[in-house]
Scaffold this motif. Structure first.
Motif, PDB file in Angstrom:
ATOM      1  N   GLN A   1       3.167 -18.797 -19.181  1.00  7.12           N
ATOM      2  CA  GLN A   1       4.620 -18.672 -19.068  1.00  7.12           C
ATOM      3  C   GLN A   1       5.331 -19.955 -19.476  1.00  7.12           C
ATOM      4  O   GLN A   1       6.480 -19.926 -19.917  1.00  7.12           O
ATOM      5  N   SER A   2       4.674 -21.117 -19.306  1.00  4.43           N
ATOM      6  CA  SER A   2       5.327 -22.395 -19.587  1.00  4.43           C
ATOM      7  C   SER A   2       5.341 -22.732 -21.079  1.00  4.43           C
ATOM      8  O   SER A   2       6.022 -23.657 -21.500  1.00  4.43           O
ATOM      9  N   ARG A   3       4.569 -22.000 -21.875  1.00  4.37           N
ATOM     10  CA  ARG A   3       4.568 -22.227 -23.318  1.00  4.37           C
ATOM     11  C   ARG A   3       5.900 -21.761 -23.901  1.00  4.37           C
ATOM     12  O   ARG A   3       6.413 -20.693 -23.555  1.00  4.37           O
ATOM     13  N   CYS A   4       6.478 -22.570 -24.804  1.00  3.32           N
ATOM     14  CA  CYS A   4       7.786 -22.223 -25.387  1.00  3.32           C
ATOM     15  C   CYS A   4       7.781 -20.852 -26.038  1.00  3.32           C
ATOM     16  O   CYS A   4       8.751 -20.104 -25.938  1.00  3.32           O
ATOM     17  N   GLU A   5       6.651 -20.515 -26.707  1.00  4.26           N
ATOM     18  CA  GLU A   5       6.601 -19.240 -27.432  1.00  4.26           C
ATOM     19  C   GLU A   5       6.597 -18.038 -26.482  1.00  4.26           C
ATOM     20  O   GLU A   5       6.911 -16.916 -26.885  1.00  4.26           O
ATOM     21  N   ASN A   6       6.253 -18.257 -25.192  1.00  4.13           N
ATOM     22  CA  ASN A   6       6.214 -17.164 -24.215  1.00  4.13           C
ATOM     23  C   ASN A   6       7.380 -17.237 -23.215  1.00  4.13           C
ATOM     24  O   ASN A   6       7.487 -16.373 -22.341  1.00  4.13           O
ATOM     25  N   CYS A   7       8.213 -18.248 -23.338  1.00  3.91           N
ATOM     26  CA  CYS A   7       9.247 -18.518 -22.334  1.00  3.91           C
ATOM     27  C   CYS A   7      10.434 -17.572 -22.492  1.00  3.91           C
ATOM     28  O   CYS A   7      11.016 -17.452 -23.566  1.00  3.91           O
ATOM     29  N   ILE A   8      10.789 -16.907 -21.399  1.00 11.24           N
ATOM     30  CA  ILE A   8      11.939 -15.989 -21.412  1.00 11.24           C
ATOM     31  C   ILE A   8      13.237 -16.762 -21.626  1.00 11.24           C
ATOM     32  O   ILE A   8      14.169 -16.281 -22.261  1.00 11.24           O
ATOM     33  N   ILE A   9      13.292 -17.983 -21.110  1.00 11.52           N
ATOM     34  CA  ILE A   9      14.519 -18.795 -21.163  1.00 11.52           C
ATOM     35  C   ILE A   9      14.987 -18.989 -22.601  1.00 11.52           C
ATOM     36  O   ILE A   9      16.185 -18.950 -22.883  1.00 11.52           O
ATOM     37  N   ARG A  10      14.055 -19.201 -23.528  1.00  8.64           N
ATOM     38  CA  ARG A  10      14.453 -19.512 -24.904  1.00  8.64           C
ATOM     39  C   ARG A  10      15.201 -18.362 -25.571  1.00  8.64           C
ATOM     40  O   ARG A  10      15.919 -18.561 -26.543  1.00  8.64           O
ATOM     41  N   GLN A  11      15.023 -17.138 -25.031  1.00  9.95           N
ATOM     42  CA  GLN A  11      15.751 -15.997 -25.603  1.00  9.95           C
ATOM     43  C   GLN A  11      17.256 -16.094 -25.336  1.00  9.95           C
ATOM     44  O   GLN A  11      18.057 -15.376 -25.922  1.00  9.95           O
ATOM     45  N   MET A  12      17.640 -17.030 -24.428  1.00 12.87           N
ATOM     46  CA  MET A  12      19.040 -17.170 -24.033  1.00 12.87           C
ATOM     47  C   MET A  12      19.783 -18.238 -24.839  1.00 12.87           C
ATOM     48  O   MET A  12      20.958 -18.488 -24.610  1.00 12.87           O
ATOM     49  N   ASN A  13      19.098 -18.886 -25.770  1.00 15.28           N
ATOM     50  CA  ASN A  13      19.745 -19.980 -26.505  1.00 15.28           C
ATOM     51  C   ASN A  13      19.273 -20.026 -27.956  1.00 15.28           C
ATOM     52  O   ASN A  13      18.583 -19.116 -28.431  1.00 15.28           O
ATOM     53  N   SER A  14      19.647 -21.081 -28.649  1.00 11.46           N
ATOM     54  CA  SER A  14      19.371 -21.187 -30.089  1.00 11.46           C
ATOM     55  C   SER A  14      17.874 -21.287 -30.407  1.00 11.46           C
ATOM     56  O   SER A  14      17.472 -21.037 -31.549  1.00 11.46           O
ATOM     57  N   LEU A  15      17.035 -21.612 -29.425  1.00 10.85           N
ATOM     58  CA  LEU A  15      15.598 -21.754 -29.682  1.00 10.85           C
ATOM     59  C   LEU A  15      14.947 -20.426 -30.064  1.00 10.85           C
ATOM     60  O   LEU A  15      13.850 -20.399 -30.608  1.00 10.85           O
ATOM     61  N   LYS A  16      15.643 -19.302 -29.786  1.00  7.84           N
ATOM     62  CA  LYS A  16      15.081 -17.993 -30.154  1.00  7.84           C
ATOM     63  C   LYS A  16      14.952 -17.832 -31.670  1.00  7.84           C
ATOM     64  O   LYS A  16      14.213 -16.970 -32.138  1.00  7.84           O
TER      65      LYS A  16
END
Length: 236
Positions: free
Chosen positions: A8-23
């Motif tokens: 879950q802590s990996r950026c590619e699996n992180c739900i949080i990144r779907q909420m910002n420009s990192l997606k």
């Protein structure tokens, strides 16, 4: 850390990144980011960074709330924005390579990921989708800042307080008893509204007498949201 937590802590699996420009990042870019990022805990009241700092990376908020503020000429903080889960702090300063123009301070204990600037600036050169996502986010931040300036210039303290209380409830929710979940000091609320703490307290007391809010210590409950909305719009 368990295998599940590590996954879950990996950026590619992180739900949080779907909420910002990192997606908008590609899989290999996310993997590089994951390998170089650093998880940090920020205690309530501590700075994530200060105005004037040169940032070596950005901070992606996994949990908790921070205030983004600017020190005015009279020495008082003006809170520009409350930032929570999904926000990426420090993007503008890293991209423009300028000193941070705001301070970020934890209003409650926070979990953030520090992402070194190389893993942000490299995709900016090579990934047009990421560049566009960053531009859209910066345009949104600029619009928000413009709205704050207009509100400060054209709205009364009474209007701005009503608007602020509604904003806090709408964005951060309420507890089981209906009080605002995000507990702020009167000084912090004054810094969002853009007024002296004494005037904020007097205005809040008037709201209480008018039965628009109920207060107990730091707890604030909005008891007449319909009227507060009218006040925020200059109709009450």
């Amino acid at each position: 850390m368990s295998n599940h937590d590590h996954h879950q802590s990996r950026c590619e699996n992180c739900i949080i990144r779907q909420m910002n420009s990192l997606k908008a990042l590609r899989k290999e870019e996310l993997k590089r980011m994951s390998d170089s990022k650093e998880a940090r805990t920020i205690k309530k009241g501590d700075n994530i960074f200060q105005e004037g700092d040169r940032l070596n990376g950005v901070f992606c908020v996994r949990s908790g709330v921070s205030k983004l503020s600017k020190l005015s000429d009279n020495g008082r903080d003006q809170i520009v924005k409350l930032a929570t889960k999904g926000e990426v702090l420090g993007q503008r300063s890293v991209i423009t390579q300028e000193q941070a123009n705001l301070s970020a301070t934890a209003l409650e204990d926070m979990e953030v990921c520090f992402i070194p600037k190389d893993t942000i600036t490299e995709p900016l050169r090579d990934n047009v989708h990421f560049t566009n996502a960053i531009l859209k986010q910066m345009a949104s931040d600029l619009k928000f800042a413009d709205d704050v300036i207009v509100n400060m210039a054209q709205k009364t303290v009474r209007q701005r307080l009503a608007e602020t209380l509604l904003y806090i409830e709408d964005n951060f929710g309420v507890t089981e008893d209906g009080s605002l979940k995000l507990q702020l000091t009167r000084a912090d609320i004054a810094d969002i509204v853009g007024t002296a703490t004494e005037l904020l307290i007097r205005t809040l007391t008037k709201f209480k007498k008018e039965e628009l809010v109920a207060t107990q210590g730091k707890n604030i409950q909005l008891t007449d949201k319909r009227m507060l909305k009218q006040i925020a719009e200059g109709l009450g």
